[in-house]
Write a protein that holds these residues in place. Structure first.
Motif, PDB file in Angstrom:
ATOM      1  N   GLU A  57       1.028  -1.729   0.004  1.00  0.00           N
ATOM      2  CA  GLU A  57       0.199   0.036  -0.216  1.00  0.00           C
ATOM      3  C   GLU A  57       0.859   1.035   0.134  1.00  0.00           C
ATOM      4  O   GLU A  57       1.971   1.220   0.951  1.00  0.00           O
ATOM      5  CB  GLU A  57      -0.350  -0.196   1.336  1.00  0.00           C
ATOM      6  CG  GLU A  57      -2.005   0.828   1.373  1.00  0.00           C
ATOM      7  CD  GLU A  57      -2.932   0.258   2.750  1.00  0.00           C
ATOM      8  OE1 GLU A  57      -2.522   1.553   3.628  1.00  0.00           O
ATOM      9  OE2 GLU A  57      -3.244  -0.467   2.928  1.00  0.00           O
ATOM     10  N   GLY A  58       0.203   2.662  -0.736  1.00  0.00           N
ATOM     11  CA  GLY A  58       0.649   3.474  -0.471  1.00  0.00           C
ATOM     12  C   GLY A  58       3.078   3.689  -1.561  1.00  0.00           C
ATOM     13  O   GLY A  58       2.127   2.906  -2.651  1.00  0.00           O
ATOM     14  N   PHE A  59       3.559   4.087  -1.590  1.00  0.00           N
ATOM     15  CA  PHE A  59       4.297   4.113  -2.359  1.00  0.00           C
ATOM     16  C   PHE A  59       4.750   3.128  -2.910  1.00  0.00           C
ATOM     17  O   PHE A  59       5.447   2.225  -2.107  1.00  0.00           O
ATOM     18  CB  PHE A  59       5.517   5.427  -1.656  1.00  0.00           C
ATOM     19  CG  PHE A  59       6.703   5.339  -2.489  1.00  0.00           C
ATOM     20  CD1 PHE A  59       6.327   5.571  -3.815  1.00  0.00           C
ATOM     21  CD2 PHE A  59       8.436   4.749  -2.211  1.00  0.00           C
ATOM     22  CE1 PHE A  59       8.195   5.784  -4.740  1.00  0.00           C
ATOM     23  CE2 PHE A  59       9.295   4.616  -3.163  1.00  0.00           C
ATOM     24  CZ  PHE A  59       9.291   5.641  -4.153  1.00  0.00           C
ATOM     25  N   GLY A  60       5.134   2.727  -3.460  1.00  0.00           N
ATOM     26  CA  GLY A  60       5.459   1.529  -4.542  1.00  0.00           C
ATOM     27  C   GLY A  60       6.748   1.160  -4.279  1.00  0.00           C
ATOM     28  O   GLY A  60       7.399   1.923  -5.286  1.00  0.00           O
ATOM     29  N   ASN A  61       7.593   0.129  -3.840  1.00  0.00           N
ATOM     30  CA  ASN A  61       8.648  -0.061  -3.474  1.00  0.00           C
ATOM     31  C   ASN A  61       9.285  -1.379  -3.431  1.00  0.00           C
ATOM     32  O   ASN A  61       8.158  -2.344  -2.552  1.00  0.00           O
ATOM     33  CB  ASN A  61       9.340   0.513  -2.600  1.00  0.00           C
ATOM     34  CG  ASN A  61       8.720   0.115  -1.264  1.00  0.00           C
ATOM     35  OD1 ASN A  61       8.979  -0.287  -0.460  1.00  0.00           O
ATOM     36  ND2 ASN A  61       8.087   1.614  -0.678  1.00  0.00           N
ATOM     37  N   LYS A  62      10.241  -1.964  -3.539  1.00  0.00           N
ATOM     38  CA  LYS A  62      10.613  -3.511  -3.415  1.00  0.00           C
ATOM     39  C   LYS A  62      12.114  -3.075  -2.845  1.00  0.00           C
ATOM     40  O   LYS A  62      13.087  -2.582  -3.553  1.00  0.00           O
ATOM     41  CB  LYS A  62      10.604  -4.459  -4.165  1.00  0.00           C
ATOM     42  CG  LYS A  62      10.723  -6.265  -4.173  1.00  0.00           C
ATOM     43  CD  LYS A  62      10.022  -6.868  -4.930  1.00  0.00           C
ATOM     44  CE  LYS A  62      10.676  -8.125  -4.933  1.00  0.00           C
ATOM     45  NZ  LYS A  62      10.139  -8.898  -5.379  1.00  0.00           N
ATOM     46  N   SER A  63      12.552  -3.703  -1.439  1.00  0.00           N
ATOM     47  CA  SER A  63      13.931  -3.840  -1.260  1.00  0.00           C
ATOM     48  C   SER A  63      14.076  -4.949  -1.092  1.00  0.00           C
ATOM     49  O   SER A  63      13.593  -6.203  -0.364  1.00  0.00           O
ATOM     50  CB  SER A  63      14.798  -3.172  -0.573  1.00  0.00           C
ATOM     51  OG  SER A  63      14.326  -3.079   1.003  1.00  0.00           O
ATOM     52  N   GLY A 115      13.739  -1.637  -5.645  1.00  0.00           N
ATOM     53  CA  GLY A 115      13.318  -0.915  -6.473  1.00  0.00           C
ATOM     54  C   GLY A 115      11.906   0.195  -6.278  1.00  0.00           C
ATOM     55  O   GLY A 115      11.423  -0.271  -4.809  1.00  0.00           O
ATOM     56  N   TYR A 116      11.651   0.875  -6.925  1.00  0.00           N
ATOM     57  CA  TYR A 116      10.807   1.258  -6.711  1.00  0.00           C
ATOM     58  C   TYR A 116       9.578   1.937  -7.808  1.00  0.00           C
ATOM     59  O   TYR A 116      10.350   1.822  -9.055  1.00  0.00           O
ATOM     60  CB  TYR A 116      10.764   3.042  -6.357  1.00  0.00           C
ATOM     61  CG  TYR A 116      11.943   3.846  -6.921  1.00  0.00           C
ATOM     62  CD1 TYR A 116      11.901   4.968  -7.696  1.00  0.00           C
ATOM     63  CD2 TYR A 116      13.388   3.582  -6.756  1.00  0.00           C
ATOM     64  CE1 TYR A 116      12.396   5.951  -8.372  1.00  0.00           C
ATOM     65  CE2 TYR A 116      14.587   4.176  -7.422  1.00  0.00           C
ATOM     66  CZ  TYR A 116      13.834   5.538  -8.151  1.00  0.00           C
ATOM     67  OH  TYR A 116      14.406   5.766  -9.252  1.00  0.00           O
ATOM     68  N   GLU A 117       8.770   2.225  -7.578  1.00  0.00           N
ATOM     69  CA  GLU A 117       7.386   2.484  -9.291  1.00  0.00           C
ATOM     70  C   GLU A 117       7.127   3.929  -8.873  1.00  0.00           C
ATOM     71  O   GLU A 117       6.778   4.692  -8.297  1.00  0.00           O
ATOM     72  CB  GLU A 117       6.046   2.115  -8.387  1.00  0.00           C
ATOM     73  CG  GLU A 117       6.881   0.451  -9.222  1.00  0.00           C
ATOM     74  CD  GLU A 117       5.419  -0.256  -8.780  1.00  0.00           C
ATOM     75  OE1 GLU A 117       3.987   0.408  -9.312  1.00  0.00           O
ATOM     76  OE2 GLU A 117       5.136  -1.208  -8.191  1.00  0.00           O
ATOM     77  N   LEU A 118       7.270   4.743 -10.200  1.00  0.00           N
ATOM     78  CA  LEU A 118       6.935   6.070 -10.723  1.00  0.00           C
ATOM     79  C   LEU A 118       5.378   6.109 -11.078  1.00  0.00           C
ATOM     80  O   LEU A 118       5.598   4.787 -12.052  1.00  0.00           O
ATOM     81  CB  LEU A 118       8.528   6.657 -10.768  1.00  0.00           C
ATOM     82  CG  LEU A 118       8.695   7.058 -10.451  1.00  0.00           C
ATOM     83  CD1 LEU A 118      10.298   7.684 -11.433  1.00  0.00           C
ATOM     84  CD2 LEU A 118       8.801   7.637  -9.176  1.00  0.00           C
TER      85      LEU A 118
END
Length: 148
Positions: free
Chosen positions: A83-89, A108-111
């Motif tokens: 949920e919220g700002f799309g990211n993965k670490s 990684g992050y989504e814009l």
């Protein structure tokens, strides 16, 4: 998704490095820009644990709920936003001898799409690269101090 990758070697055994990163209470101390990292519910570590997180990027606070989606003792911790700002670490740990650990991170992050997303990417990417390097330096310094 945009990815930033970084590797470094810390002078600590893999078990110590993993334990420090796996403890959610340490995250705001070493992860650059994190202002909040609070567990949601009673599970505070391992596969399925969720956290309410906030990261300060310049004047903007990016909020996200993240979940541990991969967890292997002394080898791997992956956090993915749900949920919220799309990211993965993904934080990977590899022993280098008896008392050194190679730490690898893939963030990684989504814009958003379109022109706005491309412009935001050009603004955020230098920050993310700096943040990952600073995070690794902070983390390495903290875990190596645990060995003293």
């Amino acid at each position: 998704m945009i990815h930033v990758r970084h590797k470094a070697v810390a002078v600590v055994p893999v078990e110590l490095a993993f334990a420090h990163i796996d403890d959610y209470r340490n995250v705001p101390d070493w992860m650059f820009g994190i202002t909040r990292f609070d567990p949601i519910g009673t599970q505070v570590q391992g596969l399925g644990a969720r956290y309410d997180a906030a990261m300060q990027i310049g004047p903007k606070t990016m909020k996200s709920t993240v979940e541990i989606t991969e967890w292997e003792q002394d080898r791997l911790i992956t956090l993915s936003s749900v949920e919220g700002f799309g990211n993965k670490s993904s934080w990977m740990f590899a022993p280098v001898g008896d008392d050194h650990t190679e730490l690898s991170v893939d963030f990684g992050y989504e814009l958003p799409g379109g022109m706005a997303g491309r412009m935001l990417g050009k603004l955020i990417e230098p920050f993310v690269v700096t943040a990952i390097r600073q995070t690794e330096a902070n983390l390495r310094k903290q875990i190596e101090a645990l060995e003293l």
